[in-house]
Write an enzyme that holds these catalytic residues in place. Structure first.
Site, PDB file in Angstrom:
ATOM      1  N   HIS A   4       6.455  -2.385 -30.825  1.00  0.00           N
ATOM      2  CA  HIS A   4       6.239  -3.546 -29.955  1.00  0.00           C
ATOM      3  C   HIS A   4       7.569  -4.029 -29.379  1.00  0.00           C
ATOM      4  CE1 HIS A   4       2.384  -3.730 -32.268  1.00  0.00           C
ATOM      5  NE2 HIS A   4       1.928  -4.010 -31.057  1.00  0.00           N
TER       6      HIS A   4
ATOM      7  N   HIS B 144       7.253  -0.444 -24.861  1.00  0.00           N
ATOM      8  CA  HIS B 144       5.787  -0.539 -24.904  1.00  0.00           C
ATOM      9  C   HIS B 144       5.279  -1.412 -23.752  1.00  0.00           C
ATOM     10  CE1 HIS B 144       1.709  -1.228 -26.240  1.00  0.00           C
ATOM     11  NE2 HIS B 144       1.936  -2.519 -26.396  1.00  0.00           N
TER      12      HIS B 144
ATOM     13  N   HIS C 100       2.536  -9.160 -22.223  1.00  0.00           N
ATOM     14  CA  HIS C 100       1.421  -9.253 -23.168  1.00  0.00           C
ATOM     15  C   HIS C 100       1.871  -9.219 -24.634  1.00  0.00           C
ATOM     16  CE1 HIS C 100       1.908  -4.915 -23.666  1.00  0.00           C
ATOM     17  NE2 HIS C 100       1.072  -4.981 -24.689  1.00  0.00           N
ATOM     18  N   ASP C 101       3.071  -8.722 -24.946  1.00  0.00           N
ATOM     19  CA  ASP C 101       3.582  -8.712 -26.321  1.00  0.00           C
ATOM     20  C   ASP C 101       4.945  -9.401 -26.408  1.00  0.00           C
ATOM     21  OD1 ASP C 101       1.615  -7.612 -27.941  1.00  0.00           O
ATOM     22  OD2 ASP C 101       2.121  -5.558 -27.376  1.00  0.00           O
TER      23      ASP C 101
ATOM     24  N   ASP D  66      -3.283  -1.143 -22.931  1.00  0.00           N
ATOM     25  CA  ASP D  66      -2.536  -1.503 -24.141  1.00  0.00           C
ATOM     26  C   ASP D  66      -2.602  -0.405 -25.198  1.00  0.00           C
ATOM     27  OD1 ASP D  66      -1.046  -3.042 -25.896  1.00  0.00           O
ATOM     28  OD2 ASP D  66      -2.766  -4.154 -26.644  1.00  0.00           O
TER      29      ASP D  66
END
Length: 876
Positions: A568, A572, A608-609, A742
């Site tokens: 993560h 990514h 998103h992360d 994802d």
């Protein structure tokens, strides 16, 4: 003429034939003499206490081991010797090759009976081995897996023949082996001939009464070859047919002539919920749905009794009680006398393809669907059939399937009403009321007050009077397509170095190597890939900002990803951004989404992360982390990613990419970004998947079926796009898009798939290490460094999460390249699980290092909010 074969003896007394003298014999030397067309081999070895003298009568015997047992192999080298030629054997329509029969003789000593079988095998051209004791016999059988084993049962003093037979039967290789017992002649003085039952119970197939006549022995061997051996070869071939039945996606049911179920394949078990053990022996007619009318069942019975096939729609009852339609073919298997011995039922999803294949004969049909319909329909229908067999089915899906079934034969007015029911059930918020109508008192104040209290959905507010105002700020579908430039000149040459720009030329391809970009950019791939990708979609033009503002924002976002995370991290995020852009350019997404949807999807993919600590939500909850307390243990990380994105963006005008948007556009975009980021939470994976299948794919399926019935060949694209372009449907599509992006690693080329698998496994193992050190519950015990199986974890993840989701996405988006990669990778991981060719061992860290990592992780998490607020564009 071939080379003279040689005979070699190993340490256990088993002798093997080799086809040339160049083989690596375990003995020091050997010599051969040819007598009467037969190779007689004498082995010269160093004498030991266990070596007996070498005797030569008709053949040579070898002895070794403390038991004094011996084994040897004969293979003729004479051209005049009769050889058993390979011949073709038919099993139904299958053509089999009948190979030369192999025989193992087990006699404790040489006598006329063993010699007779030996010379009979030589004369018939069979491969023959002889063993003198049970140990060498069992070893030889395990190595050669003979078709026939003949055991001397006349004298039990040397060895127990029945015990040896049971030992051979205990091996898996003996399933199709014929074992013959040689017994003594029946004495005329005895009253009754001995029973053969003890031999059968021991595992023997046949009994041969001793007869040393070579002709009698040869006749026995020939009968075995053309009888039991041939039958067992056909039975071995049946394993291939069962493997084929177990691999097909259609459900298969085989019954006897009384309709008792004898076999069902895994597809049948998945579709109905019944296991094979539950249905075998039951009457198949008892498992039919209630919708199968008596006249239809009578028609099926009359057709199959005549020996003819029946084909049509058949309702099958699931274990849960509901029935569903399937396209069914019932074929009788006709035996001797023209009577059916079995019935084979093959059932597929209820999709009528006959009209489709008939249209392929029409030349005008190709002109009508020249844009890809001819290639898309069969594969898309196969994909949708797999969606119906999803491993996990939600209750709402069962309700929708029951309504669909009831709708098929209902009157028109009832079908219309059920359409409205399905439309309501497919909404994402079943229990949130709509305020589309004023209250009966006509009090707008009460309506606004109540709506403001119970509704926080911006889209719901826009459905009212502000909808017209909002539409003035949102470009149309045609404008959306104008934001997809085809000219590479839009990409800035000032902000992207030449070596990186050369690598980014292929960033629009699915096989783009993001790992190489990570290396070239020194772990800063998000900045440069973001600039390139967002320029393709003219993000700066839509947001009305300079490219430097976007670059500043990307730098701050990338700086808040943790490079110490093995998975993560910003690489990514860049990979998910790349996948999102790929999906946005697929046909339906391109037609359905407005520019605001595209920009929101790209931004959501990039963030998103954000600030992911490398630990799961469960870890944060179990450790009572401040983020879990802040967000009440609900979507902890996803809520943090979304909140931090807007906090960082708003802290400095130099990085605020939303600063030039009007209020309504910003609210719509913010809502879309938050919704997409929250959709990446795996806890709601199956909820999002079922909503997408029932809300989007079934709408597409209905359009295709309507067009098939009307004879147009392909659905009205304008009507379908209009139906899919509602705000509700676009939200479902956006969620599925970012979810697939994802977790798209299993759909990448195998080299990238392997790299991502190693990275996620290492990160999960680090979490397990810290959980053990901190005394927390271990969330994922499978990711233990000492026991973790990387191939098994990947196949399980693909089976449980990926297959169904990408089947649904493929049906909507048409992504055959990804599905092919997925199938190839699954096959690769399956083979690696059985026979590993790579080293997947994860390095084991010491306790001090684990404690140090846990301490650093806790300290970093405690100060993440404070640190991120101080990171500005200038700091980066």
């Amino acid at each position: 003429m071939g080379c003279t074969p040689s005979i070699h003896v190993n340490q256990t007394g088993v002798v093997y034939c080799r086809d040339s003298d160049g083989s690596n014999s375990p003995r020091a030397s050997h010599s051969a003499t040819v007598i009467a067309g037969t190779t007689v081999v004498r082995t010269e070895t160093t004498e030991t206490s266990h070596t007996s003298s070498i005797r030569s009568k008709r053949f040579t015997e070898y002895s070794s081991g403390p038991s004094g047992g011996a084994s040897y192999t004969f293979e003729s080298s004479s051209d005049n010797t009769k050889k058993a030629s390979n011949s073709d054997v038919m099993l139904g329509p299958m053509k089999l090759k009948q190979k030369s029969m192999s025989i193992l003789l087990v006699f404790s000593r040489e006598d006329y009976q063993s010699d007779a079988f030996y010379w009979a095998a030589e004369k018939a051209g069979y491969k023959c081995n002889i063993s003198r004791n049970p140990d060498s016999a069992l070893e030889c059988f395990m190595s050669k897996q003979h078709d026939v084993v003949i055991i001397d049962h006349r004298n039990n003093k040397s060895f127990d023949a029945e015990a040896l037979c049971r030992s051979i039967r205990g091996t898996k290789a003996s399933e199709h082996t014929i074992i013959v017992a040689v017994t003594k002649k029946h004495s005329q003085t005895d009253k009754d001939e001995p029973s053969i039952l003890p031999l059968l119970k021991a595992g023997f197939n046949r009994r041969y009464v001793e007869n040393s006549n070579v002709g009698a022995c040869m006749n026995e061997l020939v009968q075995l070859e053309h009888g039991e051996v041939l039958s067992h070869q056909k039975l071995r071939t049946c394993n291939a047919l069962f493997s084929a039945l177990e691999s097909v996606t259609d459900s298969v049911e085989i019954t006897n002539d009384e309709h008792e179920i004898q076999f069902v394949n895994p597809a049948y078990e998945r579709l109905t919920g019944y296991s094979m053990e539950e249905v075998v022996g039951k009457d198949s007619r008892e498992l039919k749905g209630e919708r199968v009318k008596p006249d239809i069942q009578d028609g099926i019975n009359n057709q199959i009794k005549k020996g003819k096939k029946w084909e049509g729609t058949y309702y099958t009852r699931r274990k849960s009680g509901d029935a569903f339609p399937q396209h069914c073919k019932i074929c009788p298997v006709v035996g001797v006398g023209g009577k059916a011995t079995h019935y084979v039922s093959v059932r597929s999803s209820h999709l009528d393809t006959s009209n489709f294949y008939d249209k392929l004969k029409d030349a005008d049909y190709f002109t009508q669907i020249a844009n890809g319909g001819i290639h898309g329909v069969p594969r898309r229908r196969e994909s949708f059939a797999r969606i119906h067999s999803m491993t996990i089915e939600a209750p709402i899906t069962k309700v929708i399937n029951i309504i669909n079934t009831a709708q098929e034969n209902s009157p028109f007015t009832v079908a219309q009403a059920l359409d409205k029911v399905l439309e309501i059930l497919r909404t994402s918020e079943l229990y949130s009321p709509y305020f589309a109508q004023e209250f009966k008192d006509g009090d707008p104040m009460t309506s606004d007050y109540l709506g403001g209290l119970v509704s926080q959905d911006v889209k719901r507010h826009l459905r009212e009077g502000d909808q017209a105002h909002a539409m003035t700020h949102r470009p149309s579908v045609h404008q959306a397509q104008s934001h997809l430039p085809n000219q590479p000149s839009m990409f800035s040459s000032k902000l992207i170095p030449d070596n990186i720009r050369a690598l980014l030329v292929k960033e629009a391809d699915w096989d783009f190597d993001i790992i190489e970009l990570e290396r070239v950019t020194h772990k800063r791939p998000l900045l440069y890939l973001g600039l390139r990708t967002m320029a393709r979609f003219d993000v700066c033009g839509f947001l009305n900002i300079p490219e430097t503002c976007l670059a500043n924002w990307l730098q701050v976002i990338e700086a808040n990803y943790h490079s110490r995370n093995t998975y993560h991290n910003s690489t990514h995020a860049a990979d998910v951004l790349n996948s999102t852009a790929y999906f946005l350019e697929k046909g339906k997404c391109k037609a359905i989404f407005d520019p605001i949807d595209e920009v929101a999807a790209l931004i959501a993919a990039a963030v998103h992360d954000l600030d992911h600590p490398g630990k799961s939500n469960a870890f944060l909850i179990n450790s009572k982390h401040e983020l879990s307390i802040l967000y009440n243990d609900i979507a902890v990380l996803e809520s943090h990613h979304a909140a931090l994105t807007f906090r960082l963006t708003a802290q400095d005008p130099a990085i605020n990419i939303f600063k030039n948007l009007d209020r309504e556009t910003f609210r719509v975009m913010r809502q879309a970004i938050i919704d997409m980021v929250l959709a990446t939470e795996m806890m709601k994976h199956f909820e999002h998947l079922n909503k997408f299948v029932n809300g989007i794919n079934k709408l597409t399926q209905k359009a295709e079926e309507s067009s098939s019935m009307s004879g147009t060949g392909s659905p009205d694209s304008a009507t379908l796009i209009s139906q899919l372009s509602t705000s509700e449907n676009k939200m479902l599509i956006r969620r599925m898009l970012i979810k697939c992006a994802d977790v798209s690693n299993p759909c990448r080329p195998v080299n990238l798939c392997m790299e991502w698998a190693k990275r996620i496994a290492e990160e999960y193992c680090q979490q397990t290490d810290e959980e053990k050190q901190l005394g927390l519950p271990v969330v994922m015990p499978v990711f233990d460094r000492k026991t973790c199986s990387l191939p098994k974890s990947q196949t399980s993840f693909i089976d449980f999460f990926i297959n169904d989701m990408f089947d649904a996405w493929d049906y909507f988006c048409d992504i055959p390249e990804l599905i092919q990669h997925l199938q190839d990778n699954y096959k690769f991981w399956t083979e690696e699980e059985e026979n590993p060719t790579h080293n997947y061992d994860l390095p084991i860290k010491g306790p001090e290092q684990n404690i140090d990592n846990a301490t650093k992780s806790t300290e970093n998490k405690s100060s993440s909010t404070e640190n991120t607020e101080n990171r500005t564009c200038e700091d980066t």
